[in-house]
Design a protein around this motif. Sequence first.
Motif, PDB file in Angstrom:
ATOM      1  N   GLU A   1       0.846  -1.150  -0.004  1.00 30.40           N
ATOM      2  CA  GLU A   1      -0.063  -0.123   0.004  1.00 30.40           C
ATOM      3  C   GLU A   1       0.872   1.181   0.048  1.00 30.40           C
ATOM      4  O   GLU A   1       0.499   2.346  -0.438  1.00 30.40           O
ATOM      5  CB  GLU A   1      -1.189   0.217   1.316  1.00 30.40           C
ATOM      6  N   GLN A   2       2.155   1.096   0.125  1.00 26.42           N
ATOM      7  CA  GLN A   2       2.974   2.121   0.453  1.00 26.42           C
ATOM      8  C   GLN A   2       3.099   3.068  -0.788  1.00 26.42           C
ATOM      9  O   GLN A   2       3.174   4.385  -0.929  1.00 26.42           O
ATOM     10  CB  GLN A   2       4.346   1.954   1.064  1.00 26.42           C
ATOM     11  N   ASP A   3       3.137   2.526  -1.929  1.00 29.97           N
ATOM     12  CA  ASP A   3       3.668   3.139  -3.238  1.00 29.97           C
ATOM     13  C   ASP A   3       2.038   3.979  -3.541  1.00 29.97           C
ATOM     14  O   ASP A   3       2.209   5.078  -4.175  1.00 29.97           O
ATOM     15  CB  ASP A   3       3.861   2.050  -4.193  1.00 29.97           C
ATOM     16  N   ARG A   4       0.962   3.247  -3.304  1.00 26.97           N
ATOM     17  CA  ARG A   4      -0.397   3.937  -3.657  1.00 26.97           C
ATOM     18  C   ARG A   4      -0.598   5.131  -2.473  1.00 26.97           C
ATOM     19  O   ARG A   4      -1.241   6.219  -3.023  1.00 26.97           O
ATOM     20  CB  ARG A   4      -1.346   2.840  -3.346  1.00 26.97           C
ATOM     21  N   LEU A   5      -0.155   4.990  -1.359  1.00 23.64           N
ATOM     22  CA  LEU A   5      -0.364   6.481  -0.401  1.00 23.64           C
ATOM     23  C   LEU A   5       0.539   7.404  -1.074  1.00 23.64           C
ATOM     24  O   LEU A   5       0.083   8.511  -1.006  1.00 23.64           O
ATOM     25  CB  LEU A   5       0.339   5.750   1.000  1.00 23.64           C
ATOM     26  N   VAL A   6       1.883   6.973  -1.391  1.00 23.11           N
ATOM     27  CA  VAL A   6       2.857   8.084  -2.052  1.00 23.11           C
ATOM     28  C   VAL A   6       2.088   8.772  -3.386  1.00 23.11           C
ATOM     29  O   VAL A   6       2.320   9.929  -3.457  1.00 23.11           O
ATOM     30  CB  VAL A   6       4.139   7.813  -2.412  1.00 23.11           C
ATOM     31  N   ALA A   7       1.761   7.869  -4.010  1.00 23.23           N
ATOM     32  CA  ALA A   7       1.020   8.371  -5.434  1.00 23.23           C
ATOM     33  C   ALA A   7      -0.218   9.171  -5.175  1.00 23.23           C
ATOM     34  O   ALA A   7      -0.361  10.248  -5.865  1.00 23.23           O
ATOM     35  CB  ALA A   7       0.723   7.066  -6.300  1.00 23.23           C
ATOM     36  N   ASP A   8      -0.949   8.789  -4.032  1.00 23.83           N
ATOM     37  CA  ASP A   8      -2.213   9.667  -3.898  1.00 23.83           C
ATOM     38  C   ASP A   8      -1.869  10.937  -3.172  1.00 23.83           C
ATOM     39  O   ASP A   8      -2.651  11.816  -3.487  1.00 23.83           O
ATOM     40  CB  ASP A   8      -3.122   8.693  -3.040  1.00 23.83           C
ATOM     41  N   ILE A   9      -0.955  11.011  -2.533  1.00 22.26           N
ATOM     42  CA  ILE A   9      -0.756  12.418  -1.619  1.00 22.26           C
ATOM     43  C   ILE A   9      -0.134  13.375  -2.673  1.00 22.26           C
ATOM     44  O   ILE A   9      -0.413  14.577  -2.759  1.00 22.26           O
ATOM     45  CB  ILE A   9       0.207  12.064  -0.615  1.00 22.26           C
ATOM     46  N   GLY A  10       0.818  12.605  -3.723  1.00 20.91           N
ATOM     47  CA  GLY A  10       1.618  13.551  -4.492  1.00 20.91           C
ATOM     48  C   GLY A  10       2.541  14.923  -3.896  1.00 20.91           C
ATOM     49  O   GLY A  10       2.923  14.623  -3.276  1.00 20.91           O
ATOM     50  N   PRO A  11       2.254  16.016  -4.462  1.00 18.89           N
ATOM     51  CA  PRO A  11       2.995  16.719  -3.881  1.00 18.89           C
ATOM     52  C   PRO A  11       2.197  17.770  -2.763  1.00 18.89           C
ATOM     53  O   PRO A  11       2.799  18.577  -2.341  1.00 18.89           O
ATOM     54  CB  PRO A  11       3.093  17.870  -4.867  1.00 18.89           C
ATOM     55  N   HIS A  12       1.092  17.256  -2.540  1.00 18.55           N
ATOM     56  CA  HIS A  12       0.363  18.081  -1.234  1.00 18.55           C
ATOM     57  C   HIS A  12       0.823  17.648  -0.140  1.00 18.55           C
ATOM     58  O   HIS A  12       1.442  16.765   0.383  1.00 18.55           O
ATOM     59  CB  HIS A  12      -1.373  17.572  -1.641  1.00 18.55           C
ATOM     60  N   ARG A  13       0.291  18.487   0.975  1.00 21.58           N
ATOM     61  CA  ARG A  13       0.739  18.537   2.273  1.00 21.58           C
ATOM     62  C   ARG A  13      -0.544  17.743   3.101  1.00 21.58           C
ATOM     63  O   ARG A  13      -0.280  17.639   4.233  1.00 21.58           O
ATOM     64  CB  ARG A  13       0.657  20.141   2.840  1.00 21.58           C
ATOM     65  N   VAL A  14      -1.580  17.647   2.559  1.00 20.38           N
ATOM     66  CA  VAL A  14      -2.808  16.743   3.135  1.00 20.38           C
ATOM     67  C   VAL A  14      -3.251  15.608   2.168  1.00 20.38           C
ATOM     68  O   VAL A  14      -3.167  15.665   1.118  1.00 20.38           O
ATOM     69  CB  VAL A  14      -3.928  17.714   3.403  1.00 20.38           C
ATOM     70  N   LEU A  15      -3.398  14.407   3.051  1.00 23.61           N
ATOM     71  CA  LEU A  15      -3.846  13.422   2.206  1.00 23.61           C
ATOM     72  C   LEU A  15      -5.130  12.960   3.162  1.00 23.61           C
ATOM     73  O   LEU A  15      -5.118  12.416   4.319  1.00 23.61           O
ATOM     74  CB  LEU A  15      -3.015  12.105   2.288  1.00 23.61           C
ATOM     75  N   LEU A  16      -6.379  12.969   2.393  1.00 16.70           N
ATOM     76  CA  LEU A  16      -7.686  12.449   3.013  1.00 16.70           C
ATOM     77  C   LEU A  16      -7.473  10.964   2.731  1.00 16.70           C
ATOM     78  O   LEU A  16      -7.641  10.404   1.816  1.00 16.70           O
ATOM     79  CB  LEU A  16      -8.888  13.036   2.377  1.00 16.70           C
ATOM     80  N   LEU A  17      -7.894  10.154   3.808  1.00 16.68           N
ATOM     81  CA  LEU A  17      -7.796   8.591   3.784  1.00 16.68           C
ATOM     82  C   LEU A  17      -9.368   8.368   4.079  1.00 16.68           C
ATOM     83  O   LEU A  17      -9.957   8.467   4.926  1.00 16.68           O
ATOM     84  CB  LEU A  17      -7.032   8.298   5.073  1.00 16.68           C
ATOM     85  N   ARG A  18      -9.878   7.884   2.936  1.00 14.66           N
ATOM     86  CA  ARG A  18     -11.135   7.401   2.927  1.00 14.66           C
ATOM     87  C   ARG A  18     -11.662   6.822   4.010  1.00 14.66           C
ATOM     88  O   ARG A  18     -11.073   5.767   4.304  1.00 14.66           O
ATOM     89  CB  ARG A  18     -11.792   7.069   1.445  1.00 14.66           C
ATOM     90  N   ASN A  19     -12.858   6.907   4.681  1.00 16.89           N
ATOM     91  CA  ASN A  19     -13.453   6.184   5.840  1.00 16.89           C
ATOM     92  C   ASN A  19     -12.388   5.844   6.766  1.00 16.89           C
ATOM     93  O   ASN A  19     -12.428   4.980   7.491  1.00 16.89           O
ATOM     94  CB  ASN A  19     -13.993   4.943   5.264  1.00 16.89           C
ATOM     95  N   HIS A  20     -11.376   6.902   6.914  1.00 17.76           N
ATOM     96  CA  HIS A  20     -10.276   6.420   7.940  1.00 17.76           C
ATOM     97  C   HIS A  20      -9.638   7.302   8.725  1.00 17.76           C
ATOM     98  O   HIS A  20      -9.698   7.572   9.920  1.00 17.76           O
ATOM     99  CB  HIS A  20      -9.157   5.833   7.145  1.00 17.76           C
ATOM    100  N   GLY A  21      -9.699   8.677   8.192  1.00 19.91           N
ATOM    101  CA  GLY A  21      -8.936  10.026   8.838  1.00 19.91           C
ATOM    102  C   GLY A  21      -8.098  10.880   7.693  1.00 19.91           C
ATOM    103  O   GLY A  21      -8.479  10.953   6.726  1.00 19.91           O
ATOM    104  N   PHE A  22      -6.921  11.192   8.132  1.00 23.39           N
ATOM    105  CA  PHE A  22      -6.449  12.193   7.387  1.00 23.39           C
ATOM    106  C   PHE A  22      -4.843  12.057   7.749  1.00 23.39           C
ATOM    107  O   PHE A  22      -4.606  11.590   9.052  1.00 23.39           O
ATOM    108  CB  PHE A  22      -6.998  13.516   7.140  1.00 23.39           C
TER     109      PHE A  22
END
Length: 254
Positions: free
Chosen positions: A149-170
């Motif tokens: 899952e690590q690669d997908r986390l990195v791809a989804d946050i991209g250059p942003h400072r915030v990652l919204l984790l669906r049904n989980h948190g942020f």
Amino acid sequence: MSVSDHPATEDELRRQLAACYRLVAHFGMDDLIYNHISARVPGSDHHFLINPYGMFFREITASSLLKIDLEGNKLCNGAGEVNRAGFVIHAAIHRARADAICVLHLHSDAATAVSALPEGLLPVSQFAMHFHNRIGIHPYEGVALDLEEQDRLVADIGPHRVLLLRNHGFLTVGQTIPEAFMLAYYFERAARIQLKAQAAAAASGGSLALPPPEVSEKAARQFTEFAGDIKRPGFREWPGFLRLLRDVAPGYAD
């Protein structure tokens, strides 16, 4: 040392990170023994500090934090173990982002509720403008135990400072610990205001009054590009937070 700088020593980093844990607890954004805040150790791109699994955020002290590497190995004699999900999430971001000095992951109530809305965070308030069009979104995959899952986390946050984790948190990423904390504080407050506004609109049969997209984008640029006298989040607030902790959590630096 200015709060705009990363601490030059591990001891100072420990005190600053412990303060961050206590502030999250003070503002009610913690989740018992779960969630994690990590910070990169000065002088190394491969080691970071994180909380021991089993301690409440209100119990964290500078000396209780664990030092680990990107493989999750403990590099100190501190008591406690490393939470697997915490390692998977935090190591992924620290490894991929040179600017990820601090990674802060929470399950706070309002942010988690907003994570389940298809539209996510809306530009309902000025607090939300910090994040307009500047949020990554990661779909829920179960408890974050799998290294794949690590690669997908990195791809989804991209250059942003915030990652919204669906049904989980942020999670938030900061070039300083104060920045990561303030981004989390603003995000949770923006989410809380949005939920209240949506509830009020639903009760009255009305709708939300949102700014035009170009205005929301202008405000977002002002915050992210530090227009006028705007500073990096935490730059002005952090000294006040430390004064607060002297009253409500004086032992955090031990």
